[in-house]
Design an enzyme around this catalytic site. Structure first.
Site, PDB file in Angstrom:
ATOM      1  N   PHE A 114      39.463  34.434  35.391  1.00 39.37           N
ATOM      2  CA  PHE A 114      38.909  33.224  36.000  1.00 39.37           C
ATOM      3  C   PHE A 114      37.445  33.547  36.307  1.00 39.37           C
ATOM      4  O   PHE A 114      37.139  34.666  36.728  1.00 39.37           O
ATOM      5  CB  PHE A 114      39.664  32.926  37.299  1.00 39.37           C
ATOM      6  CG  PHE A 114      39.875  31.463  37.553  1.00 39.37           C
ATOM      7  CD1 PHE A 114      41.031  30.842  37.112  1.00 39.37           C
ATOM      8  CD2 PHE A 114      38.906  30.711  38.205  1.00 39.37           C
ATOM      9  CE1 PHE A 114      41.235  29.488  37.340  1.00 39.37           C
ATOM     10  CE2 PHE A 114      39.099  29.362  38.431  1.00 39.37           C
ATOM     11  CZ  PHE A 114      40.256  28.743  38.002  1.00 39.37           C
ATOM     12  N   HIS A 124      51.205  36.109  35.215  1.00 44.53           N
ATOM     13  CA  HIS A 124      51.463  36.631  36.556  1.00 44.53           C
ATOM     14  C   HIS A 124      52.178  35.606  37.419  1.00 44.53           C
ATOM     15  O   HIS A 124      52.173  34.409  37.143  1.00 44.53           O
ATOM     16  CB  HIS A 124      50.146  37.024  37.232  1.00 44.53           C
ATOM     17  CG  HIS A 124      49.234  35.860  37.481  1.00 44.53           C
ATOM     18  ND1 HIS A 124      48.408  35.348  36.501  1.00 44.53           N
ATOM     19  CD2 HIS A 124      49.040  35.092  38.573  1.00 44.53           C
ATOM     20  CE1 HIS A 124      47.737  34.325  36.997  1.00 44.53           C
ATOM     21  NE2 HIS A 124      48.102  34.132  38.250  1.00 44.53           N
ATOM     22  N   HIS A 126      48.483  33.854  48.255  1.00 45.88           N
ATOM     23  CA  HIS A 126      47.297  33.516  47.460  1.00 45.88           C
ATOM     24  C   HIS A 126      46.700  32.175  47.890  1.00 45.88           C
ATOM     25  O   HIS A 126      45.500  31.985  47.872  1.00 45.88           O
ATOM     26  CB  HIS A 126      47.700  33.476  45.973  1.00 45.88           C
ATOM     27  CG  HIS A 126      46.618  33.070  45.030  1.00 45.88           C
ATOM     28  ND1 HIS A 126      45.358  33.625  45.037  1.00 45.88           N
ATOM     29  CD2 HIS A 126      46.618  32.163  44.017  1.00 45.88           C
ATOM     30  CE1 HIS A 126      44.629  33.072  44.077  1.00 45.88           C
ATOM     31  NE2 HIS A 126      45.364  32.176  43.466  1.00 45.88           N
TER      32      HIS A 126
HETATM   33 ZN   LIG Z   1      47.179  33.019  39.888  1.00 46.81          ZN
END
Ligand SMILES: [Zn+2]
Length: 212
Positions: free
Chosen positions: A18, A52, A58
Site C-alpha cells: 500500500f 493476509h 488494525h
Molecule cells: Zn490489511
C-alpha cells in the site's frame, strides 16, 4: 480426488505495498557460500503485504490483535462470488442480495472475486471495494469472514475506512489480497490461518481452497 487451489499472493521485493507502507525485503544473515553452516535469511515487511488476515486492532484500538483472532473463522466452507468488473467502485448490498437469492444457505465465509487488482507488482487504486451495507447484510446472514482479491475492503483513498468499521462492530473478519483468478465461483473448503505474531495488526496467511 479433491481439487486444491492456492489462492495466496506470492510475496517478493517486487510486490507493491500500500503506498507508504513497508515493502517486503529479504537479506542473508548467514550463507553456506560464505562459509556458514546453513543459509539463514531475514525478512522485513508490513504484514499487509501479500495475502493476509487483518486483526481487528488494525481498524480499532480496542480490537483484538493477531494472536487473539478465533481460528475457526479461517477454516471451513466458503462461497466464492464472481463480481463483474463493471460493477463500479463498490460491491453493493443489492448486488450481494441478488447473488445469494438462489443460494441454499450462505456459508460463514464469503470470498469476492473481483479481478480488479490483477498485477501485485503495480498498486492500482481503482480496485473494487465493499460497501458498508453489504458487510451489514452478510453479517446478518451469519457470515464471519469476508475475503477479497484486492489490498483493502475499503477504497484505496478512503480515510474513514467505513467498511472496516462495520467489520469491527459486527465481528466479521477480513482476508485481503487473495488470488482468485483461477477459481470458478462456487463452494469450497477454505484454509487460511494467520501466522501467530503477538501484538500484530495483521498476519500473512497461506490460503487454499479445496473442492468439497
Ligand atoms: Zn490489511
Amino acid at each position: 480426488m479433491k481439487m486444491m487451489y492456492d489462492i495466496t499472493m506470492s510475496v517478493s521485493a517486487q510486490t507493491a505495498p500500500f503506498p507508504g507502507d513497508t515493502p517486503f525485503s529479504l537479506e542473508w544473515v548467514w550463507t553456506m557460500e560464505m562459509g556458514g553452516s546453513c543459509n539463514v535469511s531475514r525478512i522485513v515487511m508490513s504484514p499487509h503485504v501479500g495475502t493476509h488476515g487483518d486483526s481487528p486492532y488494525h481498524y480499532g484500538s480496542e480490537g483484538g490483535k493477531t494472536e487473539e483472532v478465533p481460528l475457526d473463522v479461517y477454516v471451513g466452507e466458503a462461497l466464492v462470488l464472481d463480481v463483474p468488473r463493471d460493477i463500479g467502485p463498490l460491491i453493493t448490498r443489492e448486488f450481494v442480495e441478488a447473488q445469494l437469492k438462489n443460494t441454499a444457505g450462505t456459508p460463514a465465509r464469503v470470498l469476492f472475486k473481483t479481478d480488479s487488482y490483477p498485477d501485485p507488482a503495480v498498486f492500482n487504486t481503482d480496485f473494487t471495494a465493499i460497501a458498508p451495507e453489504a458487510v451489514h447484510f452478510l453479517a446478518g446472514l451469519g457470515v464471519r469472514l469476508i475475503g477479497i482479491d484486492t489490498p483493502s475492503v475499503d477504497p484505496a483513498d478512503s480515510k474513514t475506512l467505513d467498511a472496516h468499521g462495520v467489520f469491527l462492530t459486527r465481528g466479521v473478519y477480513i482476508l485481503e489480497n487473495l488470488r482468485l483468478q483461477d477459481v470458478p465461483a462456487g463452494r469450497y473448503e477454505l484454509i487460511a490461518l494467520p501466522m501467530k505474531i503477538e501484538g500484530s495488526c495483521a498476519a500473512p496467511v497461506r490460503a487454499i481452497l479445496r473442492s468439497l
